[in-house]
Design a protein around this motif. Sequence first.
Motif, PDB file in Angstrom:
ATOM      1  N   THR A 167     -29.445  18.779  42.368  1.00 30.49           N
ATOM      2  CA  THR A 167     -29.679  20.159  41.929  1.00 30.49           C
ATOM      3  C   THR A 167     -28.915  20.466  40.658  1.00 30.49           C
ATOM      4  O   THR A 167     -29.450  21.051  39.705  1.00 30.49           O
ATOM      5  N   VAL A 168     -27.643  20.052  40.638  1.00 34.10           N
ATOM      6  CA  VAL A 168     -26.812  20.306  39.457  1.00 34.10           C
ATOM      7  C   VAL A 168     -27.258  19.445  38.280  1.00 34.10           C
ATOM      8  O   VAL A 168     -27.363  19.912  37.142  1.00 34.10           O
ATOM      9  N   GLN A 169     -27.539  18.179  38.551  1.00 33.42           N
ATOM     10  CA  GLN A 169     -27.948  17.277  37.481  1.00 33.42           C
ATOM     11  C   GLN A 169     -29.258  17.715  36.841  1.00 33.42           C
ATOM     12  O   GLN A 169     -29.455  17.577  35.624  1.00 33.42           O
ATOM     13  N   LYS A 170     -30.140  18.271  37.648  1.00 30.14           N
ATOM     14  CA  LYS A 170     -31.459  18.667  37.154  1.00 30.14           C
ATOM     15  C   LYS A 170     -31.371  19.701  36.034  1.00 30.14           C
ATOM     16  O   LYS A 170     -32.143  19.667  35.073  1.00 30.14           O
ATOM     17  N   ILE A 171     -30.408  20.633  36.152  1.00 20.14           N
ATOM     18  CA  ILE A 171     -30.342  21.701  35.144  1.00 20.14           C
ATOM     19  C   ILE A 171     -29.701  21.235  33.844  1.00 20.14           C
ATOM     20  O   ILE A 171     -29.583  22.019  32.899  1.00 20.14           O
ATOM     21  N   HIS A 172     -29.293  19.954  33.783  1.00 18.61           N
ATOM     22  CA  HIS A 172     -28.922  19.372  32.497  1.00 18.61           C
ATOM     23  C   HIS A 172     -30.170  19.091  31.664  1.00 18.61           C
ATOM     24  O   HIS A 172     -30.093  18.926  30.451  1.00 18.61           O
ATOM     25  N   GLU A 173     -31.320  19.012  32.341  1.00 21.20           N
ATOM     26  CA  GLU A 173     -32.560  18.631  31.667  1.00 21.20           C
ATOM     27  C   GLU A 173     -33.637  19.706  31.743  1.00 21.20           C
ATOM     28  O   GLU A 173     -34.546  19.714  30.913  1.00 21.20           O
ATOM     29  N   ILE A 174     -33.563  20.567  32.750  1.00 25.77           N
ATOM     30  CA  ILE A 174     -34.593  21.580  32.970  1.00 25.77           C
ATOM     31  C   ILE A 174     -33.936  22.953  33.038  1.00 25.77           C
ATOM     32  O   ILE A 174     -32.854  23.105  33.613  1.00 25.77           O
ATOM     33  N   ASP A 175     -34.580  23.952  32.471  1.00 27.80           N
ATOM     34  CA  ASP A 175     -34.087  25.322  32.584  1.00 27.80           C
ATOM     35  C   ASP A 175     -33.981  25.702  34.063  1.00 27.80           C
ATOM     36  O   ASP A 175     -34.876  25.393  34.855  1.00 27.80           O
ATOM     37  N   PRO A 176     -32.867  26.345  34.489  1.00 22.90           N
ATOM     38  CA  PRO A 176     -32.703  26.660  35.913  1.00 22.90           C
ATOM     39  C   PRO A 176     -33.872  27.408  36.532  1.00 22.90           C
ATOM     40  O   PRO A 176     -34.246  27.148  37.678  1.00 22.90           O
ATOM     41  N   LYS A 177     -34.468  28.321  35.771  1.00 21.27           N
ATOM     42  CA  LYS A 177     -35.594  29.063  36.327  1.00 21.27           C
ATOM     43  C   LYS A 177     -36.772  28.138  36.611  1.00 21.27           C
ATOM     44  O   LYS A 177     -37.461  28.289  37.635  1.00 21.27           O
TER      45      LYS A 177
END
Length: 250
Positions: free
Chosen positions: A196-206
């Motif tokens: 979950t945390v790693q994903k928002i390094h690449e994708i906007d949280p929304k």
Amino acid sequence: MKIVILGSGNVAFHLAKAFKEKNIAVSQIFGRNENALKEISEKFSIPYSTDEVPDADLYLISVSDDSVADISKKISKENCLVAHTSGSLPKEILQGNYRKSSFYPLQTFSKSKDLDYAEIPFFVEAENEHDLEILKNLALKISENVMISDYEKRKYIHLTAVFACNFVNHLFARAKEISDAQDIPFSYFLPLIDETVQKIHEIDPKSAQTGPAVRNDGRVLELHEALITDTEHMKIYKMMNESIKKMYEL
């Protein structure tokens, strides 16, 4: 430049450690908790005192927000540079006839957790360009991310940090209460948390949002609510789902 750190908590500990790693001399660390001061002193070879604040060129105040004003009065030297490390206080909270500033590291600190100081953003503020350069140059010896930020901007930086860190950690603690109650090892959820945390390094949280609320899956939402017996857990569950639905206009 003679540097003195006032404080013995997590931020003071990590500043002392970061300075030690970069061969930045600290003349003394001052505070009231002798055991904590002694720990920092022994780990990083910094003299400490609970009685006297020595003369220095730069004082860094790393104490709780409620204590900043009082401890700043202990600095009697005039025309030195004094900076607090708070994200939520103006530099004017400092009480003394000296140059006032702030030196705010944007990170959550625990003494037991090692950090890569080069990645930590530092936000600096001062009364004049000369002092800004002093603080910027000091921060740049530790970190690759140094920015000038006045108090109006820093308030919002700190508010964002509370949402992104403190609130999220509280949800981890509440989640662990649920898993503990069912004898499910919380370690099973760590890969999910890490992804979950790693994903928002690449994708906007929304754009990265998943789960029953964003899918407007009423069956799963009702099932979960039927399982929740704790009042606080129920309030959080309903509030978070309503917030998700509003964000996505569901």
